[in-house]
Scaffold this active site. Structure first.
Site, mmCIF file in Angstrom:
data_model
loop_
_atom_site.group_PDB
_atom_site.id
_atom_site.type_symbol
_atom_site.label_atom_id
_atom_site.label_comp_id
_atom_site.label_asym_id
_atom_site.label_seq_id
_atom_site.Cartn_x
_atom_site.Cartn_y
_atom_site.Cartn_z
ATOM 1 N N ASP A 271 76.456 -41.353 41.673
ATOM 2 C CA ASP A 271 76.699 -39.922 41.890
ATOM 3 C C ASP A 271 75.538 -39.118 41.314
ATOM 4 O OD1 ASP A 271 79.163 -40.646 42.871
ATOM 5 O OD2 ASP A 271 80.294 -40.038 41.094
ATOM 6 N N ARG A 272 75.329 -37.940 41.835
ATOM 7 C CA ARG A 272 74.233 -37.076 41.384
ATOM 8 C C ARG A 272 74.225 -36.893 39.854
ATOM 9 N NH1 ARG A 272 71.464 -32.013 43.278
ATOM 10 N NH2 ARG A 272 72.636 -32.035 45.219
#
Length: 240
Positions: free
Chosen positions: A55-56
């Site tokens: 995930d970012r």
């Protein structure tokens, strides 16, 4: 981002990188393609293949394949769950069971796009966890995922009632502040507003254990980033 500062291991077949928080592994529809990790890798290596992603806002370890054969091998390795993936994270509160497993299927939220939920109609998902340190407000937890579902750790920790700190999607999204940790906290004379110690998801992909195509075993660790380390230091001080 200076790529050379983030490379953990480089071989003719693969490269292992420690991704900083806030960076996409692959560009999304709204993102400038040049700022994703894969774009930076392509610029440095030319041909490079994505095997898995983070995930970012999750920092930590990502493996990229350098050849088509290696890409096929590692993609199958991740799919058949022959890679051990360990994470470290700060969760809210103290867990009643200090060691355990969450075996709850995960599916997409029926209404909210981009959000996942535990549901018996979902895909099988298994997360093991072990509490490393407790601080009352927060616990530092080691997690191993045996499946690779979207947002798996975040959904499973929410399911336990102890979401990952600073999780906007599955928790309250509130940043970690020194004033909530330190009892006698005072703002500096010339400071109007407190700066958060941590304002991103408190989750770090810490370790990968796997075998390369020749059968050689690797155990690669990505050091804990400064922002999570700073929070842990403050939590430990306040515990004394």
């Amino acid at each position: 981002m200076r790529l050379e500062d983030h490379i953990l291991l480089e071989t003719p077949e693969f490269v292992i990188v420690s991704k900083p928080a806030g960076m996409l592994t692959l560009p999304d529809r709204h993102d400038n393609e040049l700022s994703s990790l894969i774009a930076i890798m392509k610029k440095a290596y030319g041909q490079i293949f994505t095997v898995h992603r983070l995930d970012r806002d999750t920092s930590g370890i990502i493996l990229f394949a350098r050849t088509e054969a290696a890409h096929k091998y590692f993609s199958q390795l991740f799919e058949s769950r022959d890679v051990q993936k360990y994470y470290l994270g700060l969760v809210h509160g103290e867990l009643p069971e200090k060691k355990g497993s969450v075996n709850e299927p995960i599916m997409e939220h029926p209404v909210q796009k981009g959000k996942m939920v535990t549901n018996r109609r979902g895909k099988a998902s298994l997360t093991d966890y072990e509490v490393v340190e407790e601080f009352g407000l927060y616990s530092f937890v080691k997690m191993q995922i045996h499946t690779g579902r979207t947002h798996q750790i975040r959904v499973h920790m929410k399911h336990l009632g102890h979401p990952i700190a600073v999780d906007e999607l599955y928790g309250n999204g509130q940043p970690v502040l020194l004033s909530t940790i330190k009892k006698k906290f005072k703002l500096g004379k010339h400071t109007e507003e407190e700066r958060p110690l941590l304002s991103r998801l408190a989750l770090h992909a810490a370790m990968l254990v796997f075998k390369d195509p020749s059968g050689k075993e690797y155990c690669i660790e990505a050091p804990l980033p400064k922002d999570i380390s700073a929070v842990l230091n403050q939590l430990r001080k306040s515990k004394l």
